[in-house]
Motif scaffolding. Structure first.
Motif, PDB file in Angstrom:
ATOM      1  N   GLN A  20      94.025   3.730  -0.479  1.00 13.77           N
ATOM      2  CA  GLN A  20      93.486   3.845   0.900  1.00 13.77           C
ATOM      3  C   GLN A  20      94.142   4.758   1.622  1.00 13.77           C
ATOM      4  N   ALA A  21      95.619   4.987   1.495  1.00 15.13           N
ATOM      5  CA  ALA A  21      96.084   5.965   2.246  1.00 15.13           C
ATOM      6  C   ALA A  21      95.971   7.330   1.850  1.00 15.13           C
ATOM      7  N   VAL A  22      95.700   7.363   0.455  1.00 17.73           N
ATOM      8  CA  VAL A  22      95.706   8.839  -0.030  1.00 17.73           C
ATOM      9  C   VAL A  22      94.316   9.358   0.321  1.00 17.73           C
ATOM     10  N   LEU A  23      93.160   8.519   0.188  1.00 17.24           N
ATOM     11  CA  LEU A  23      91.944   9.120  -0.130  1.00 17.24           C
ATOM     12  C   LEU A  23      91.357   9.009   1.495  1.00 17.24           C
ATOM     13  N   PRO A  24      90.366   9.904   1.685  1.00 18.05           N
ATOM     14  CA  PRO A  24      89.773  10.104   3.265  1.00 18.05           C
ATOM     15  C   PRO A  24      88.776   9.016   3.148  1.00 18.05           C
ATOM     16  N   THR A  25      88.488   8.259   4.318  1.00 20.07           N
ATOM     17  CA  THR A  25      87.384   7.413   4.444  1.00 20.07           C
ATOM     18  C   THR A  25      86.340   8.060   5.448  1.00 20.07           C
ATOM     19  N   ASP A  26      85.394   7.326   5.794  1.00 22.00           N
ATOM     20  CA  ASP A  26      84.392   7.703   6.757  1.00 22.00           C
ATOM     21  C   ASP A  26      84.645   8.133   8.099  1.00 22.00           C
ATOM     22  N   GLY A  27      85.838   7.388   8.564  1.00 23.28           N
ATOM     23  CA  GLY A  27      86.309   7.887   9.779  1.00 23.28           C
ATOM     24  C   GLY A  27      87.138   9.354  10.185  1.00 23.28           C
ATOM     25  N   ALA A  28      86.775  10.086  10.812  1.00 23.22           N
ATOM     26  CA  ALA A  28      87.235  11.401  10.944  1.00 23.22           C
ATOM     27  C   ALA A  28      88.820  11.329  11.254  1.00 23.22           C
ATOM     28  N   ALA A  29      89.168  10.569  12.047  1.00 25.23           N
ATOM     29  CA  ALA A  29      90.631  10.289  12.633  1.00 25.23           C
ATOM     30  C   ALA A  29      91.605   9.951  11.093  1.00 25.23           C
ATOM     31  N   ASP A  30      90.910   8.955  10.329  1.00 19.00           N
ATOM     32  CA  ASP A  30      91.296   8.325   9.128  1.00 19.00           C
ATOM     33  C   ASP A  30      91.399   9.404   8.149  1.00 19.00           C
ATOM     34  N   ARG A  31      90.428  10.578   8.191  1.00 21.89           N
ATOM     35  CA  ARG A  31      90.579  11.441   7.003  1.00 21.89           C
ATOM     36  C   ARG A  31      91.761  12.372   7.208  1.00 21.89           C
ATOM     37  N   GLN A  32      92.139  12.755   8.786  1.00 19.54           N
ATOM     38  CA  GLN A  32      93.088  13.603   9.191  1.00 19.54           C
ATOM     39  C   GLN A  32      94.516  12.947   8.736  1.00 19.54           C
ATOM     40  N   GLN A  33      94.595  11.569   8.679  1.00 23.34           N
ATOM     41  CA  GLN A  33      95.845  10.807   8.362  1.00 23.34           C
ATOM     42  C   GLN A  33      96.101  10.614   6.933  1.00 23.34           C
ATOM     43  N   SER A  34      94.864  10.880   6.151  1.00 24.74           N
ATOM     44  CA  SER A  34      95.150  10.603   4.714  1.00 24.74           C
ATOM     45  C   SER A  34      95.875  11.600   4.161  1.00 24.74           C
ATOM     46  N   LEU A  35      96.388  11.453   2.837  1.00 23.14           N
ATOM     47  CA  LEU A  35      97.139  12.634   1.953  1.00 23.14           C
ATOM     48  C   LEU A  35      96.149  13.787   1.685  1.00 23.14           C
ATOM     49  N   VAL A  36      95.144  13.295   1.296  1.00 24.06           N
ATOM     50  CA  VAL A  36      93.999  14.173   1.171  1.00 24.06           C
ATOM     51  C   VAL A  36      93.559  15.303   2.246  1.00 24.06           C
ATOM     52  N   GLY A  37      93.403  14.365   3.423  1.00 25.42           N
ATOM     53  CA  GLY A  37      92.955  15.230   4.696  1.00 25.42           C
ATOM     54  C   GLY A  37      94.042  16.028   5.171  1.00 25.42           C
ATOM     55  N   GLN A  38      95.329  15.706   4.932  1.00 28.24           N
ATOM     56  CA  GLN A  38      96.294  16.546   5.311  1.00 28.24           C
ATOM     57  C   GLN A  38      96.635  17.839   4.469  1.00 28.24           C
ATOM     58  N   ASN A  39      95.895  17.902   3.204  1.00 29.31           N
ATOM     59  CA  ASN A  39      96.247  18.999   2.529  1.00 29.31           C
ATOM     60  C   ASN A  39      95.045  19.712   2.064  1.00 29.31           C
TER      61      ASN A  39
END
Length: 636
Positions: A572-591
């Motif tokens: 859950q922490a690594v993969l992006p979810t539907d929320g934009a804020a969550d995507r930016q905080q995820s490991l994938v979203g940061q990279n």
């Protein structure tokens, strides 16, 4: 004797109200005062709750619940005059005055007490600040934020005041499916704090500990309704309450692997989740006999009563196994039947990991369903569906054009429409392919099988085995003694050989808690108490096994749950979810850089002929095919 689950359905209100009470049986631990050393808050209603939320305090202490629990018709429960607080104040009391309180104490002991082990009194307290460690003992740089905890606690009290008032006024008409879902979601706030402040047992959260106790309590109550009253207070461990683990699932990866397109895979993934949700609804609410304690891509595991013939129990005129298979038949459109397995009786969770690791058969319809499949193919001159490989293609024109059956086409329905509402995500392979049309599928998996069986926890010690000074307390006297592992093993070996009592001069006598004598008169009975009902049990008693049983980190239900919950939280922490804020905080979203815009094409001459909303098309531009979706007004 064939059991009838209808008695559980008829007593649904009483059973689920008892479950709500069990969720609160030690909610006083979720308090900054508990972290500061007020360790009796777990058997109290916190004073600040009484002052600021007097209605909630009254609802917890008033005996309105006893009128509901008396309807269970089990005199030994002693429900008269009991309140939710009655379970709170006596959940640590072995000799609690009523049967319902003793059931709660026994369930709490299995969910909580077993994780500490016999040497807990030597574990050091955390001073000034308290850290919540990971399941493997890693402590983050920041301790638990007491202000954050206070804020969350106030919101919890507000929520409980509203919800318990609803129960007290209209428990007969409550929608339990919605109520339980919302209630348990709120209880997950317990994940933010520790169940015990001492190291190294600060790796279990209040939620882990509570959830395990609730599962055992619910199964025990259901067992009393199905099989009659059974006293939880037993001197002989083998006579105490046991339970079973019910596995419901199928080979999920093979089921998902049948997908021909990303949209098919996502649809099948959502479908399987919904199927398991229906199973959970049946076993947790419709017939409240158990609780889901684990779920992965292959299915769910439930704690259920100790009844060997449970799958044959009648549920509205059907055996329970048939009711479960009907869910699979209906929701999966005959594609696959469930693998159903009921474990042996147990008093620990070590069968849990074995069931998780066990291979499940390939998805296939039940032999009894073949007649229904035959009807699908009757008078059909069609090709096989390219997705499920079971039904004929069509008969709908859209399904025929896509070489799939109507059921698989229906599962795709609205996938594109849903995507159009959230354009930051994608369901299109060509969007994630490189310039050559190639892509990489990265698969990750945690190998947690040996952790879930408790085997790996035998490599983690909770008590320092090297020679050192230890401070202890016995019979209210504090003393210091020298611990030496070699001497410890010699004591155990001598006692095993002599089969005598534990001498007060031995190191073992200093280490064991004061009440160990209640286990039995000889060391053999003490050995069997600590080793015999665990994964360490062997045909022959061995010296090192008793030492390991005392010194390792205990494979308790709460600790095993924390292990797999940690791996789930990782994804859950690594993969992006539907929320934009969550995507930016995820490991994938940061990279990974997300698309900032999409090309929008609006036809000048109105809607093109033949295009259908939410369908995909190739737009040819200078002999280059551009994949587009028509949303009803424009191409994207």
């Amino acid at each position: 004797m064939t059991l009838n689950l209808q008695v559980l359905a008829q007593n649904r209100n009483a059973l689920l109200l008892a479950e709500v009470a069990a969720w609160l049986h030690m909610f006083g631990k979720f308090h900054e005062g508990f972290l500061r050393g007020e360790h009796n808050l777990d058997i109290q209603i916190p004073p600040d709750l009484v002052q600021s939320y007097s209605l909630l305090g009254n609802l917890l202490q008033q005996d309105w619940t006893s009128q509901v629990w008396k309807c269970l018709g089990i005199p030994e429960l002693g429900a008269e005059g009991l309140s939710i607080f009655s379970l709170i104040e006596k959940h640590r009391t072995i000799n609690a005055p009523t049967g319902l309180q003793r059931l709660m104490q026994d369930a709490h002991g299995r969910g909580s007490g077993t994780e500490k082990g016999a040497l807990e009194r030597f574990f050091p307290e955390q001073e000034e600040t308290v850290f919540l460690s990971t399941s493997l003992g890693y402590e983050p740089s920041q301790p638990i934020d007491l202000e954050m905890l206070k804020c969350k606690r106030q919101k919890l009290y507000q929520f409980l005041e509203e919800k318990i008032q609803v129960l007290s006024n209209s428990y007969n008409s409550v929608n339990w499916r919605d109520f339980r879902g919302e209630f348990i979601d709120m209880m997950k706030v317990f994940c933010l704090s520790v169940a015990d402040t001492r190291r190294p047992i600060n790796d279990v959260t209040v939620f882990d500990q509570t959830a395990a106790s609730v599962a055992f309590f619910k199964a025990a109550l259901a067992q009393n309704l199905l099989l009659g009253w059974y006293e939880p207070k037993q001197k002989d461990v083998s006579q105490k309450y046991h339970w079973r683990i019910l596995r419901v699932g199928l080979n999920g990866l093979e089921f998902l692997g049948k997908a021909a397109r990303v949209s098919d895979l996502l649809a099948r993934k959502e479908l399987f989740k919904n199927v398991l949700d229906e199973v959970r609804q049946l076993l947790e609410v419709e017939y409240p006999l158990g609780m889901e304690v684990y779920r992965d891509e292959n299915g769910s595991l439930f704690i259920v009563p100790d009844a060997a013939n449970l799958l044959d129990a009648q549920a509205d005129g059907w055996p329970l196994r048939n009711r479960l298979q009907e869910i699979a038949k209906d929701k999966l459109n005959l594609e696959a039947s469930f693998t159903l397995e009921l474990s042996e009786r147990t008093r620990n969770m070590l069968l849990f990991g074995r069931l998780v690791a066990q291979e499940t058969p390939s998805p296939a319809p039940s032999p009894e369903w073949l007649q229904d499949l035959e009807q699908d193919w009757k008078d059909q001159d069609k090709e096989l569906c390219t997705v499920c490989g079971l039904h004929p293609q069509g008969p709908g024109s859209k399904a025929l054009s896509r070489n799939v059956c109507n059921a698989c086409e229906q599962r795709r329905k609205d996938r594109s429409k849903t995507w159009l509402q959230n354009l930051d995500t994608t369901i299109w392979i060509d969007e994630i392919a490189d310039n050559n049309g190639k892509l990489a599928l990265i698969v990750g998996r945690f190998g947690v099988e040996t952790w879930l069986t408790g085997e790996a926890l035998s490599t983690v010690v909770s008590f320092e085995p090297s020679r050192h000074k230890v401070k202890g307390t016995k019979k209210k006297q504090t003393f210091e003694f020298e611990f030496d592992y070699s001497n410890f093993l010699q004591d155990i070996k001598r006692l095993l050989d002599s089969k005598g009592r534990i001498d007060t001069s031995t190191l073992l006598d200093k280490l064991l808690p004061e009440d160990y004598q209640r286990v039995g008169d000889t060391f053999i009975e003490t050995y069997d108490f600590y080793v015999g009902d665990s994964d360490l049990s062997r045909p022959n008693r061995e010296t090192h096994l008793f030492a390991l049983a005392l010194m390792r980190q205990q494979p308790s239900p709460a600790r095993l749950r924390r292990v797999w919950e940690t791996t789930r939280a990782f994804w859950q922490a690594v993969l992006p979810t539907d929320g934009a804020a969550d995507r930016q905080q995820s490991l994938v979203g940061q990279n990974v850089r997300w698309p900032e815009m999409r090309l929008v094409i609006v036809p000048q001459n109105g809607v093109p002929r033949g295009v259908v909303p939410h369908h995909t098309y190739d737009l040819i531009v200078n002999n280059v095919a551009v994949s587009v979706v028509w949303d009803g007004q424009r191409f994207l």
